[in-house]
Write an enzyme that holds these catalytic residues in place. Structure first.
Site, PDB file in Angstrom:
ATOM      1  N   ARG A 222       0.803  -1.228   0.000  1.00  0.00           N
ATOM      2  CA  ARG A 222       0.000   0.000   0.000  1.00  0.00           C
ATOM      3  C   ARG A 222       0.837   1.280   0.000  1.00  0.00           C
ATOM      4  O   ARG A 222       0.305   2.374  -0.134  1.00  0.00           O
ATOM      5  CB  ARG A 222      -0.960  -0.004   1.204  1.00  0.00           C
ATOM      6  CG  ARG A 222      -2.207  -0.827   0.931  1.00  0.00           C
ATOM      7  CD  ARG A 222      -3.147  -0.808   2.110  1.00  0.00           C
ATOM      8  NE  ARG A 222      -2.706  -1.717   3.157  1.00  0.00           N
ATOM      9  CZ  ARG A 222      -3.143  -1.665   4.416  1.00  0.00           C
ATOM     10  NH1 ARG A 222      -3.992  -0.722   4.785  1.00  0.00           N
ATOM     11  NH2 ARG A 222      -2.706  -2.529   5.311  1.00  0.00           N
TER      12      ARG A 222
ATOM     13  N   GLY B 184       8.959  -3.730  12.369  1.00  0.00           N
ATOM     14  CA  GLY B 184       9.752  -2.743  11.630  1.00  0.00           C
ATOM     15  C   GLY B 184       8.947  -1.567  11.118  1.00  0.00           C
ATOM     16  O   GLY B 184       9.503  -0.522  10.776  1.00  0.00           O
TER      17      GLY B 184
ATOM     18  N   GLY C 294      -5.901  -8.098  15.760  1.00  0.00           N
ATOM     19  CA  GLY C 294      -6.203  -9.272  16.569  1.00  0.00           C
ATOM     20  C   GLY C 294      -6.806  -8.790  17.885  1.00  0.00           C
ATOM     21  O   GLY C 294      -6.331  -7.826  18.474  1.00  0.00           O
TER      22      GLY C 294
ATOM     23  N   TYR D  94      37.469  27.995 -10.148  1.00  0.00           N
ATOM     24  CA  TYR D  94      37.421  26.761 -10.927  1.00  0.00           C
ATOM     25  C   TYR D  94      37.757  27.061 -12.372  1.00  0.00           C
ATOM     26  O   TYR D  94      37.151  27.942 -12.991  1.00  0.00           O
ATOM     27  CB  TYR D  94      35.986  26.205 -10.802  1.00  0.00           C
ATOM     28  CG  TYR D  94      35.742  24.860 -11.429  1.00  0.00           C
ATOM     29  CD1 TYR D  94      36.574  23.775 -11.151  1.00  0.00           C
ATOM     30  CD2 TYR D  94      34.662  24.671 -12.287  1.00  0.00           C
ATOM     31  CE1 TYR D  94      36.326  22.541 -11.710  1.00  0.00           C
ATOM     32  CE2 TYR D  94      34.402  23.429 -12.851  1.00  0.00           C
ATOM     33  CZ  TYR D  94      35.237  22.368 -12.567  1.00  0.00           C
ATOM     34  OH  TYR D  94      34.978  21.146 -13.123  1.00  0.00           O
TER      35      TYR D  94
HETATM   36  C1  UD1 Z   1      -0.584  -8.780  13.304  1.00  0.00           C
HETATM   37  C2  UD1 Z   1      -1.120  -9.620  14.463  1.00  0.00           C
HETATM   38  C3  UD1 Z   1      -2.373  -8.963  15.022  1.00  0.00           C
HETATM   39  C4  UD1 Z   1      -2.056  -7.545  15.457  1.00  0.00           C
HETATM   40  C5  UD1 Z   1      -1.461  -6.757  14.295  1.00  0.00           C
HETATM   41  C6  UD1 Z   1      -0.969  -5.432  14.793  1.00  0.00           C
HETATM   42  C7  UD1 Z   1      -0.552 -11.922  13.966  1.00  0.00           C
HETATM   43  C8  UD1 Z   1      -1.040 -13.221  13.423  1.00  0.00           C
HETATM   44  N1  UD1 Z   1      -1.422 -10.920  13.974  1.00  0.00           N
HETATM   45  O1  UD1 Z   1      -1.591  -8.808  12.290  1.00  0.00           O
HETATM   46  O2  UD1 Z   1      -2.847  -9.703  16.130  1.00  0.00           O
HETATM   47  O3  UD1 Z   1      -3.254  -6.918  15.880  1.00  0.00           O
HETATM   48  O4  UD1 Z   1      -0.340  -7.454  13.746  1.00  0.00           O
HETATM   49  O5  UD1 Z   1      -0.559  -4.656  13.692  1.00  0.00           O
HETATM   50  O6  UD1 Z   1       0.573 -11.831  14.373  1.00  0.00           O
HETATM   51  N2  UD1 Z   1       5.646 -10.012   9.046  1.00  0.00           N
HETATM   52  C9  UD1 Z   1       6.757 -10.675   8.646  1.00  0.00           C
HETATM   53  N3  UD1 Z   1       6.634 -11.895   8.063  1.00  0.00           N
HETATM   54  C10 UD1 Z   1       5.439 -12.486   7.875  1.00  0.00           C
HETATM   55  C11 UD1 Z   1       4.276 -11.794   8.279  1.00  0.00           C
HETATM   56  C12 UD1 Z   1       4.425 -10.554   8.868  1.00  0.00           C
HETATM   57  O7  UD1 Z   1       7.892 -10.178   8.799  1.00  0.00           O
HETATM   58  O8  UD1 Z   1       5.411 -13.595   7.340  1.00  0.00           O
HETATM   59  C13 UD1 Z   1       5.786  -8.703   9.676  1.00  0.00           C
HETATM   60  C14 UD1 Z   1       5.188  -7.571   8.858  1.00  0.00           C
HETATM   61  O9  UD1 Z   1       6.167  -6.960   8.055  1.00  0.00           O
HETATM   62  C15 UD1 Z   1       4.716  -6.604   9.934  1.00  0.00           C
HETATM   63  C16 UD1 Z   1       4.381  -7.516  11.099  1.00  0.00           C
HETATM   64  O10 UD1 Z   1       5.062  -8.716  10.876  1.00  0.00           O
HETATM   65  O11 UD1 Z   1       5.733  -5.720  10.340  1.00  0.00           O
HETATM   66  C17 UD1 Z   1       2.902  -7.758  11.191  1.00  0.00           C
HETATM   67  O12 UD1 Z   1       2.450  -8.324  10.004  1.00  0.00           O
HETATM   68  P1  UD1 Z   1       1.048  -7.977   9.405  1.00  0.00           P
HETATM   69  O13 UD1 Z   1       0.840  -8.748   8.178  1.00  0.00           O
HETATM   70  O14 UD1 Z   1       0.888  -6.508   9.350  1.00  0.00           O
HETATM   71  O15 UD1 Z   1       0.131  -8.594  10.561  1.00  0.00           O
HETATM   72  P2  UD1 Z   1      -1.379  -8.382  10.758  1.00  0.00           P
HETATM   73  O16 UD1 Z   1      -2.108  -9.363   9.934  1.00  0.00           O
HETATM   74  O17 UD1 Z   1      -1.727  -6.958  10.618  1.00  0.00           O
END
Ligand code: UD1
Ligand code: CA
Length: 453
Positions: A15, A101, A137, A385
């Protein structure tokens, strides 16, 4: 207690609509991830591992610091899978703090509160109550308000969706227990991902009383998913910085029109007018006043310096009592001693100007050493220069350079010498002498203008 930090940064950031990885987008001129790494270091981490995504090689390159362990998550299979990739890097740690991050403004006091909660339990979550919890969550508690589990939005029944306490994602986990729990994660959920959040239910099942802490301010746990959110966090951060400065005795004519992208050290009674931008490391002495629309980057400004409107000052040193601008540009390595005056449309580069000298109008001074009490007239140019190499100009104490002079470097004007206006100086001027190279003026009284035929 040895604390390890895992920073999750493998998200694609679709996004953002950008070819730059999301965590490298700058907030106050520092990448989002840089803010999180700072927070991790401040929390007292012994080791910091960053999980980055496939094709995100640009990310580690931006942070060459030796204390970071880089872990590639080749496939994005969920937050639980991401943390699993970092477990080898956490060997020997007692506690693991999970940060995101793309959640850059997590504060020191908030992390201290979470670390505190983690002293009473192998699992502590940072949670917050939101008016609109959509997308997050949900924290599910039992009738005694003990945490039972986390349910993701996409897996939640209507009564769970109505809960307003959400998981920020930031948590502190006992390292040994984490490894066991992660190993048992499954991906049979709405998104087919390994959810880190499922460890909460597992912990509760083992009789663990899961603790929680709350952030000092909800902005601290806000993530950046698009450039609108990035701008919101920038304004929040700038407001915090502006307030801290005002509390430390700086007058900001309008705190909403001030930006600090770096660190600012100030003396007493500093005044900054609207739209001042401070970047890099800047020091302002006592009683410094900076006029509207001025930019100061990586510079040291002495006491009682007046910088008028619309100046750009970069990597420069300005002595006490100088007056600069309006519309002046100090480029890297401009060094002004005390009491120097630099006026409008003057550009100074890689030059030293000694005490009390004045360059007041429309001049270019580059690669030049100027002594004390020198007067440089309007429109003076150092021709430093030749198209291939740069040369220095030296102007000694008390010299007077007439207006519209070109000083063709290398060249020296001796102490107390005068250069007549309109001169092109190609040879050294001896001390206390006059140099004049302009063409002689001729006059014809009664001269007739040409007539159109
Ligand atoms: C996650 C949480 C959710 C919380 C929310 C807060 C889980 C399953 N859910 O959801 O409970 O309310 O964050 O923002 O953990 N990332 C990775 N590798 C992956 C997946 C994610 O590095 O395979 C990193 C993303 O870059 C991000 C963070 O983890 O920085 C969260 O990932 P995102 O996909 O935003 O999680 P949500 O589904 O929003
Ligand atoms: Ca998210």
């Amino acid at each position: 207690m040895k604390l390890g930090v895992v920073i999750l940064a493998a998200g694609q950031g679709t996004r953002m609509m950008s070819s730059l990885p999301k965590v490298l987008h700058p907030l106050a001129e520092k990448p989002l991830l840089g803010h999180v790494i700072d927070a991790a270091r401040e929390s007292g981490a012994e080791r910091i591992a960053v999980v980055y995504g496939h094709g995100g090689g640009q990310v580690p390159e931006c942070f060459p610091e030796a204390d970071l362990v880089w872990v590639e998550q080749a496939q994005r299979l969920g937050t639980g899978h991401a943390v699993e990739q970092a477990l080898p890097a956490m060997a020997g740690m007692d506690r693991v703090l999970v940060l995101y991050g793309d959640v850059p403004l997590i504060g020191k006091e908030t992390l201290a509160a979470l670390l505190q909660a983690g002293q009473q339990s192998p699992l502590a979550l940072l949670t917050v109550i939101l008016n609109d919890p959509t997308g997050y969550g949900r924290i599910v508690r039992d009738e005694k308000l003990n945490i039972r589990c986390i349910v993701e939005q996409k897996d939640a029944a209507p009564e769970v969706l109505a809960l307003r306490e959400i998981n920020t994602g930031i948590m502190l986990v006992d390292a040994a227990r984490l490894e066991g729990w992660i190993g048992r994660l499954e991906n049979n959920n709405a998104q087919g991902e390994f959810y880190l959040t499922d460890i909460v239910g597992m912990a509760v099942g083992e009789g663990v009383k899961v603790r929680s802490a709350q952030p000092k301010d909800a902005f601290e746990v806000m993530g950046v998913n698009d450039r609108v959110q990035l701008a919101e966090l920038e304004r929040y951060l700038q407001r915090l910085r502006a307030e801290a400065l005002m509390r430390s005795g700086v007058t900001l004519r309008d705190p909403d029109r001030f930006d600090l992208r770096g660190t600012l050290t100030v003396g007493r009674d500093v005044e900054l007018d609207v739209n001042v931008l401070i970047a890099g490391d800047v020091v302002l002495g006592d009683n410094v006043k900076v006029g509207a629309n001025s930019v100061i980057r990586n510079s040291r400004i002495g006491d009682s310096v007046l910088i008028f409107e619309n100046c750009v000052i970069d990597n420069s040193v300005i002595g006490d009592g100088c007056q600069i601008g309006p519309f002046a540009r100090l480029r890297p390595n401009a060094e002004l001693a005390a009491g120097v005056r630099i006026g409008n449309f003057v550009e100074i580069k890689k030059s030293q100007v000694d005490e009390g000298s004045k360059i007041n109008h429309l001049s270019y001074i580059g690669d030049c050493t100027i002594g004390k009490a020198v007067n440089v007239g309007a429109g003076t140019i150092t021709c430093n220069y030749d198209g291939a190499n740069k040369f220095r100009t030296v102007i000694e104490d008390n010299a007077f350079i007439g207006s519209d002079t070109q000083l063709v470097a290398p060249v020296k004007v001796g102490a107390g010498a005068t250069v007549g206006a309109g001169s092109t100086i190609t040879k050294d001027v001896p001390p206390e002498s006059l140099a004049l190279s302009r063409a002689r003026q001729i006059g014809r009284v009664g001269w007739k203008k040409p007539q159109k035929r």
